[in-house]
Design a protein around this motif. Structure first.
Motif, PDB file in Angstrom:
ATOM      1  N   LYS A   1      -1.485   3.693  10.523  1.00  0.00           N
ATOM      2  CA  LYS A   1      -2.471   3.265   9.524  1.00  0.00           C
ATOM      3  C   LYS A   1      -3.484   4.369   9.264  1.00  0.00           C
ATOM      4  O   LYS A   1      -3.871   4.607   8.120  1.00  0.00           O
ATOM      5  N   LYS A   2      -3.906   5.051  10.322  1.00  0.00           N
ATOM      6  CA  LYS A   2      -4.857   6.169  10.157  1.00  0.00           C
ATOM      7  C   LYS A   2      -4.235   7.272   9.312  1.00  0.00           C
ATOM      8  O   LYS A   2      -4.864   7.797   8.390  1.00  0.00           O
ATOM      9  N   VAL A   3      -3.003   7.627   9.642  1.00  0.00           N
ATOM     10  CA  VAL A   3      -2.303   8.696   8.911  1.00  0.00           C
ATOM     11  C   VAL A   3      -2.126   8.302   7.448  1.00  0.00           C
ATOM     12  O   VAL A   3      -2.448   9.077   6.539  1.00  0.00           O
ATOM     13  N   GLN A   4      -1.644   7.095   7.204  1.00  0.00           N
ATOM     14  CA  GLN A   4      -1.440   6.631   5.835  1.00  0.00           C
ATOM     15  C   GLN A   4      -2.769   6.597   5.078  1.00  0.00           C
ATOM     16  O   GLN A   4      -2.840   7.014   3.923  1.00  0.00           O
ATOM     17  N   GLY A   5      -3.822   6.114   5.721  1.00  0.00           N
ATOM     18  CA  GLY A   5      -5.126   6.028   5.072  1.00  0.00           C
ATOM     19  C   GLY A   5      -5.674   7.388   4.671  1.00  0.00           C
ATOM     20  O   GLY A   5      -6.224   7.547   3.578  1.00  0.00           O
ATOM     21  N   ILE A   6      -5.511   8.378   5.533  1.00  0.00           N
ATOM     22  CA  ILE A   6      -5.986   9.736   5.223  1.00  0.00           C
ATOM     23  C   ILE A   6      -5.208  10.308   4.047  1.00  0.00           C
ATOM     24  O   ILE A   6      -5.788  10.932   3.143  1.00  0.00           O
ATOM     25  N   LEU A   7      -3.904  10.098   4.036  1.00  0.00           N
ATOM     26  CA  LEU A   7      -3.086  10.616   2.933  1.00  0.00           C
ATOM     27  C   LEU A   7      -3.437   9.915   1.620  1.00  0.00           C
ATOM     28  O   LEU A   7      -3.522  10.564   0.572  1.00  0.00           O
ATOM     29  N   GLU A   8      -3.674   8.621   1.673  1.00  0.00           N
ATOM     30  CA  GLU A   8      -4.075   7.897   0.464  1.00  0.00           C
ATOM     31  C   GLU A   8      -5.443   8.364  -0.023  1.00  0.00           C
ATOM     32  O   GLU A   8      -5.656   8.531  -1.227  1.00  0.00           O
ATOM     33  N   ALA A   9      -6.358   8.603   0.900  1.00  0.00           N
ATOM     34  CA  ALA A   9      -7.686   9.096   0.527  1.00  0.00           C
ATOM     35  C   ALA A   9      -7.604  10.482  -0.113  1.00  0.00           C
ATOM     36  O   ALA A   9      -8.453  10.846  -0.935  1.00  0.00           O
ATOM     37  N   ALA A  10      -6.558  11.242   0.244  1.00  0.00           N
ATOM     38  CA  ALA A  10      -6.360  12.578  -0.329  1.00  0.00           C
ATOM     39  C   ALA A  10      -5.627  12.534  -1.667  1.00  0.00           C
ATOM     40  O   ALA A  10      -5.378  13.575  -2.276  1.00  0.00           O
ATOM     41  N   GLY A  11      -5.271  11.325  -2.134  1.00  0.00           N
ATOM     42  CA  GLY A  11      -4.677  11.206  -3.459  1.00  0.00           C
ATOM     43  C   GLY A  11      -3.206  10.862  -3.513  1.00  0.00           C
ATOM     44  O   GLY A  11      -2.593  10.899  -4.573  1.00  0.00           O
ATOM     45  N   ILE A  12      -2.623  10.517  -2.381  1.00  0.00           N
ATOM     46  CA  ILE A  12      -1.206  10.152  -2.358  1.00  0.00           C
ATOM     47  C   ILE A  12      -1.066   8.639  -2.505  1.00  0.00           C
ATOM     48  O   ILE A  12      -1.776   7.876  -1.869  1.00  0.00           O
ATOM     49  N   ARG A  13      -0.138   8.225  -3.364  1.00  0.00           N
ATOM     50  CA  ARG A  13       0.210   6.808  -3.516  1.00  0.00           C
ATOM     51  C   ARG A  13       1.627   6.639  -2.984  1.00  0.00           C
ATOM     52  O   ARG A  13       2.528   7.390  -3.363  1.00  0.00           O
ATOM     53  N   PHE A  14       1.809   5.658  -2.115  1.00  0.00           N
ATOM     54  CA  PHE A  14       3.117   5.389  -1.528  1.00  0.00           C
ATOM     55  C   PHE A  14       3.785   4.237  -2.256  1.00  0.00           C
ATOM     56  O   PHE A  14       3.140   3.246  -2.576  1.00  0.00           O
ATOM     57  N   ALA A  15       5.080   4.386  -2.525  1.00  0.00           N
ATOM     58  CA  ALA A  15       5.858   3.342  -3.202  1.00  0.00           C
ATOM     59  C   ALA A  15       6.742   2.645  -2.178  1.00  0.00           C
ATOM     60  O   ALA A  15       7.288   3.275  -1.274  1.00  0.00           O
ATOM     61  N   PHE A  16       6.878   1.318  -2.345  1.00  0.00           N
ATOM     62  CA  PHE A  16       7.687   0.516  -1.442  1.00  0.00           C
ATOM     63  C   PHE A  16       8.568  -0.427  -2.247  1.00  0.00           C
ATOM     64  O   PHE A  16       8.181  -0.883  -3.318  1.00  0.00           O
ATOM     65  N   ASP A  17       9.735  -0.716  -1.697  1.00  0.00           N
ATOM     66  CA  ASP A  17      10.605  -1.771  -2.200  1.00  0.00           C
ATOM     67  C   ASP A  17      10.687  -2.774  -1.067  1.00  0.00           C
ATOM     68  O   ASP A  17      11.439  -2.571  -0.113  1.00  0.00           O
ATOM     69  N   GLY A  18       9.872  -3.806  -1.147  1.00  0.00           N
ATOM     70  CA  GLY A  18       9.740  -4.709  -0.015  1.00  0.00           C
ATOM     71  C   GLY A  18       9.071  -3.966   1.126  1.00  0.00           C
ATOM     72  O   GLY A  18       7.990  -3.430   0.977  1.00  0.00           O
ATOM     73  N   MET A  19       9.749  -3.877   2.253  1.00  0.00           N
ATOM     74  CA  MET A  19       9.208  -3.193   3.423  1.00  0.00           C
ATOM     75  C   MET A  19       9.685  -1.748   3.523  1.00  0.00           C
ATOM     76  O   MET A  19       9.258  -1.008   4.399  1.00  0.00           O
ATOM     77  N   LYS A  20      10.562  -1.346   2.624  1.00  0.00           N
ATOM     78  CA  LYS A  20      11.146  -0.002   2.693  1.00  0.00           C
ATOM     79  C   LYS A  20      10.346   0.978   1.834  1.00  0.00           C
ATOM     80  O   LYS A  20      10.136   0.753   0.640  1.00  0.00           O
ATOM     81  N   GLY A  21       9.920   2.094   2.443  1.00  0.00           N
ATOM     82  CA  GLY A  21       9.258   3.167   1.709  1.00  0.00           C
ATOM     83  C   GLY A  21      10.249   3.874   0.808  1.00  0.00           C
ATOM     84  O   GLY A  21      11.323   4.267   1.250  1.00  0.00           O
ATOM     85  N   THR A  22       9.892   4.023  -0.481  1.00  0.00           N
ATOM     86  CA  THR A  22      10.846   4.595  -1.430  1.00  0.00           C
ATOM     87  C   THR A  22      10.388   5.895  -2.076  1.00  0.00           C
ATOM     88  O   THR A  22      11.182   6.561  -2.719  1.00  0.00           O
ATOM     89  N   GLY A  23       9.114   6.252  -1.958  1.00  0.00           N
ATOM     90  CA  GLY A  23       8.671   7.488  -2.583  1.00  0.00           C
ATOM     91  C   GLY A  23       7.172   7.656  -2.521  1.00  0.00           C
ATOM     92  O   GLY A  23       6.463   6.859  -1.908  1.00  0.00           O
ATOM     93  N   ILE A  24       6.703   8.723  -3.167  1.00  0.00           N
ATOM     94  CA  ILE A  24       5.277   8.995  -3.259  1.00  0.00           C
ATOM     95  C   ILE A  24       4.951   9.461  -4.664  1.00  0.00           C
ATOM     96  O   ILE A  24       5.839   9.904  -5.415  1.00  0.00           O
ATOM     97  N   SER A  25       3.688   9.380  -5.017  1.00  0.00           N
ATOM     98  CA  SER A  25       3.198   9.952  -6.262  1.00  0.00           C
ATOM     99  C   SER A  25       1.724  10.259  -6.064  1.00  0.00           C
ATOM    100  O   SER A  25       1.127   9.895  -5.056  1.00  0.00           O
ATOM    101  N   ALA A  26       1.150  10.934  -7.035  1.00  0.00           N
ATOM    102  CA  ALA A  26      -0.276  11.242  -6.995  1.00  0.00           C
ATOM    103  C   ALA A  26      -1.048  10.120  -7.657  1.00  0.00           C
ATOM    104  O   ALA A  26      -0.574   9.528  -8.632  1.00  0.00           O
ATOM    105  N   VAL A  27      -2.207   9.820  -7.113  1.00  0.00           N
ATOM    106  CA  VAL A  27      -3.069   8.827  -7.722  1.00  0.00           C
ATOM    107  C   VAL A  27      -3.619   9.425  -9.008  1.00  0.00           C
ATOM    108  O   VAL A  27      -4.046  10.580  -9.041  1.00  0.00           O
ATOM    109  N   ASP A  28      -3.576   8.652 -10.092  1.00  0.00           N
ATOM    110  CA  ASP A  28      -4.075   9.138 -11.387  1.00  0.00           C
ATOM    111  C   ASP A  28      -5.582   9.198 -11.403  1.00  0.00           C
ATOM    112  O   ASP A  28      -6.292   8.486 -10.850  1.00  0.00           O
TER     113      ASP A  28
END
Length: 81
Positions: free
Chosen positions: A54-81
């Motif tokens: 959660k800490k790692v994910q939170g830091i990456l999201e705060a840096a502008g990364i958006r994570f994509a999921f299909d249900g519980m499976k991680g499917t990709g990333i993108s930049a926050v607009d």
């Protein structure tokens, strides 16, 4: 019953670090976790404690990364607009 929350995958973690041009050490320091947590998860050798990921994910999201999921499976990333 506890509601399950999707967790980023090792591939998403590697991609997010590459996108940000961060080393494992830089990410670990920013997230206040050991570098071995990042390294072992990226390599598929272990799954960190929920708090660590959660800490790692939170830091990456705060840096502008958006994570994509299909249900519980991680499917990709993108930049926050």
């Amino acid at each position: 019953m506890v509601n399950a929350v999707p967790t980023i995958s090792p591939a998403q973690l590697r991609a997010a670090r590459a996108w940000l041009n961060w080393s494992q050490a830089e990410l670990a320091k920013a997230a206040s976790v050991a570098k071995t947590v990042v390294n072992r998860y990226e390599q598929g050798h272990s799954v960190p404690h929920a708090d660590s990921i959660k800490k790692v994910q939170g830091i990456l999201e705060a840096a502008g990364i958006r994570f994509a999921f299909d249900g519980m499976k991680g499917t990709g990333i993108s930049a926050v607009d």
